[in-house]
Design an enzyme around this catalytic site. Structure first.
Site, PDB file in Angstrom:
ATOM      1  N   GLU A 100      28.651 -21.170 -36.253  1.00  0.00           N
ATOM      2  CA  GLU A 100      27.376 -21.882 -36.258  1.00  0.00           C
ATOM      3  C   GLU A 100      26.536 -21.477 -37.475  1.00  0.00           C
ATOM      4  O   GLU A 100      26.716 -20.392 -38.032  1.00  0.00           O
ATOM      5  CB  GLU A 100      26.662 -21.556 -34.927  1.00  0.00           C
ATOM      6  CG  GLU A 100      25.343 -22.212 -34.664  1.00  0.00           C
ATOM      7  CD  GLU A 100      25.321 -23.729 -34.685  1.00  0.00           C
ATOM      8  OE1 GLU A 100      25.639 -24.299 -35.737  1.00  0.00           O
ATOM      9  OE2 GLU A 100      24.931 -24.340 -33.675  1.00  0.00           O
ATOM     10  N   ASP A 104      18.757 -20.185 -33.064  1.00  0.00           N
ATOM     11  CA  ASP A 104      17.294 -20.192 -33.075  1.00  0.00           C
ATOM     12  C   ASP A 104      16.818 -19.871 -31.656  1.00  0.00           C
ATOM     13  O   ASP A 104      16.703 -18.703 -31.290  1.00  0.00           O
ATOM     14  CB  ASP A 104      16.860 -21.584 -33.574  1.00  0.00           C
ATOM     15  CG  ASP A 104      15.372 -21.745 -33.766  1.00  0.00           C
ATOM     16  OD1 ASP A 104      14.684 -20.733 -33.908  1.00  0.00           O
ATOM     17  OD2 ASP A 104      14.889 -22.895 -33.788  1.00  0.00           O
ATOM     18  N   LYS A 132      17.458 -16.139 -35.677  1.00  0.00           N
ATOM     19  CA  LYS A 132      15.993 -15.983 -35.662  1.00  0.00           C
ATOM     20  C   LYS A 132      15.639 -15.383 -34.313  1.00  0.00           C
ATOM     21  O   LYS A 132      15.313 -16.113 -33.375  1.00  0.00           O
ATOM     22  CB  LYS A 132      15.336 -17.368 -35.735  1.00  0.00           C
ATOM     23  CG  LYS A 132      15.081 -17.900 -37.106  1.00  0.00           C
ATOM     24  CD  LYS A 132      14.225 -19.161 -36.960  1.00  0.00           C
ATOM     25  CE  LYS A 132      14.471 -20.142 -38.061  1.00  0.00           C
ATOM     26  NZ  LYS A 132      13.883 -21.456 -37.766  1.00  0.00           N
TER      27      LYS A 132
HETATM   28  P1  5GP Z   1      18.753 -23.678 -31.073  1.00  0.00           P
HETATM   29  O1  5GP Z   1      19.399 -24.491 -30.005  1.00  0.00           O
HETATM   30  O2  5GP Z   1      19.339 -22.275 -31.196  1.00  0.00           O
HETATM   31  O3  5GP Z   1      17.258 -23.642 -30.922  1.00  0.00           O
HETATM   32  O4  5GP Z   1      18.932 -24.420 -32.441  1.00  0.00           O
HETATM   33  C1  5GP Z   1      20.115 -24.690 -32.991  1.00  0.00           C
HETATM   34  C2  5GP Z   1      20.021 -25.747 -34.078  1.00  0.00           C
HETATM   35  O5  5GP Z   1      18.678 -26.046 -34.525  1.00  0.00           O
HETATM   36  C3  5GP Z   1      20.743 -25.227 -35.303  1.00  0.00           C
HETATM   37  O6  5GP Z   1      22.125 -25.459 -35.214  1.00  0.00           O
HETATM   38  C4  5GP Z   1      20.075 -26.025 -36.409  1.00  0.00           C
HETATM   39  O7  5GP Z   1      20.709 -27.276 -36.540  1.00  0.00           O
HETATM   40  C5  5GP Z   1      18.655 -26.236 -35.929  1.00  0.00           C
HETATM   41  N1  5GP Z   1      17.745 -25.252 -36.566  1.00  0.00           N
HETATM   42  C6  5GP Z   1      17.139 -24.199 -35.991  1.00  0.00           C
HETATM   43  N2  5GP Z   1      16.391 -23.514 -36.880  1.00  0.00           N
HETATM   44  C7  5GP Z   1      16.537 -24.163 -38.062  1.00  0.00           C
HETATM   45  C8  5GP Z   1      16.009 -23.927 -39.380  1.00  0.00           C
HETATM   46  O8  5GP Z   1      15.257 -22.998 -39.685  1.00  0.00           O
HETATM   47  N3  5GP Z   1      16.399 -24.815 -40.345  1.00  0.00           N
HETATM   48  C9  5GP Z   1      17.219 -25.876 -40.094  1.00  0.00           C
HETATM   49  N4  5GP Z   1      17.520 -26.672 -41.130  1.00  0.00           N
HETATM   50  N5  5GP Z   1      17.727 -26.113 -38.866  1.00  0.00           N
HETATM   51  C10 5GP Z   1      17.388 -25.263 -37.859  1.00  0.00           C
END
Ligand code: 5GP
Length: 177
Positions: A100, A104, A132
């Site tokens: 991945e 986030d 993050k």
């Molecule tokens: P989660 O489900 O962990 O919140 O987010 C996963 C997805 O959100 C990542 O695979 C990515 O596509 C998007 N994402 C989260 N943070 C960022 C960021 O800082 N920049 C970008 N471009 N995409 C992010």
């Protein structure tokens, strides 16, 4: 790369990424020796990480891609995820390494781990370029991690802003000045 450096402030340099990816590849090579490894890249964000990492895995592994899309509730992700592209082979009995770009909130990876586990693989682990931790909503065991970053929206090395900036060789933050 003059254009990119003018519009995006570098957070992780191309050199730092390449060095770390090589280290992760060596670690994966040691850990999966003699095992039937399948790298499953999560589209589209992981494709640069996937292809660089795979070249540092000194094993006869197979490569698959999965696409997912999160439903947005306002600006925040609701945690509901939809599979937009599935792997082309059964994962049953394989050692699966999910690759991945960034973890986030962790909700996407939670879904992917559950989805993969239901297919009866020999094992499932996670490799992510970025994490993050300040945004985590669920705890995800990150077996291979490139860098821990602060809570900024980053682009580059696969990560997009409106489908652009994926092709930056570094990870950075859009300049607002
Ligand atoms: P989660 O489900 O962990 O919140 O987010 C996963 C997805 O959100 C990542 O695979 C990515 O596509 C998007 N994402 C989260 N943070 C960022 C960021 O800082 N920049 C970008 N471009 N995409 C992010």
């Amino acid at each position: 790369m003059a254009y990119f450096e003018e519009t995006v402030e570098v957070m992780v340099t191309a050199e730092q990424i390449q060095k770390r990816v090589a280290e992760l590849g060596a670690q994966i090579t040691a850990d999966y020796k003699g095992k039937d490894l399948t790298l499953v890249g999560i589209m589209k964000g992981s494709i640069f990480f996937l292809t660089d990492l795979a070249r540092h895995v000194d094993l006869p592994c197979t490569i698959e891609l999965m696409g997912v899309s999160s439903y947005q509730g306002g600006t925040e992700t609701t945690g509901e995820v939809r599979v937009t592209h599935d792997v082309t082979k059964p994962m049953h009995g394989r050692h699966v390494l999910l690759v991945e770009d960034i973890v986030d909130t962790g909700l996407t990876m939670r879904f992917l781990l559950d989805n993969m586990a239901a297919r009866g693989p020999a094992s499932v682990k996670v490799a992510t370029l970025l994490e993050k931790p300040s945004r985590a909503k669920v705890k995800i065991p990150l077996d291979y991690k490139g860098f821990t970053i602060e809570d900024r929206f980053v682009v580059g090395y696969g990560l997009d802003y409106g489908e652009k900036y994926r092709n930056l060789p570094f990870v950075g933050v859009m300049r607002t000045d």
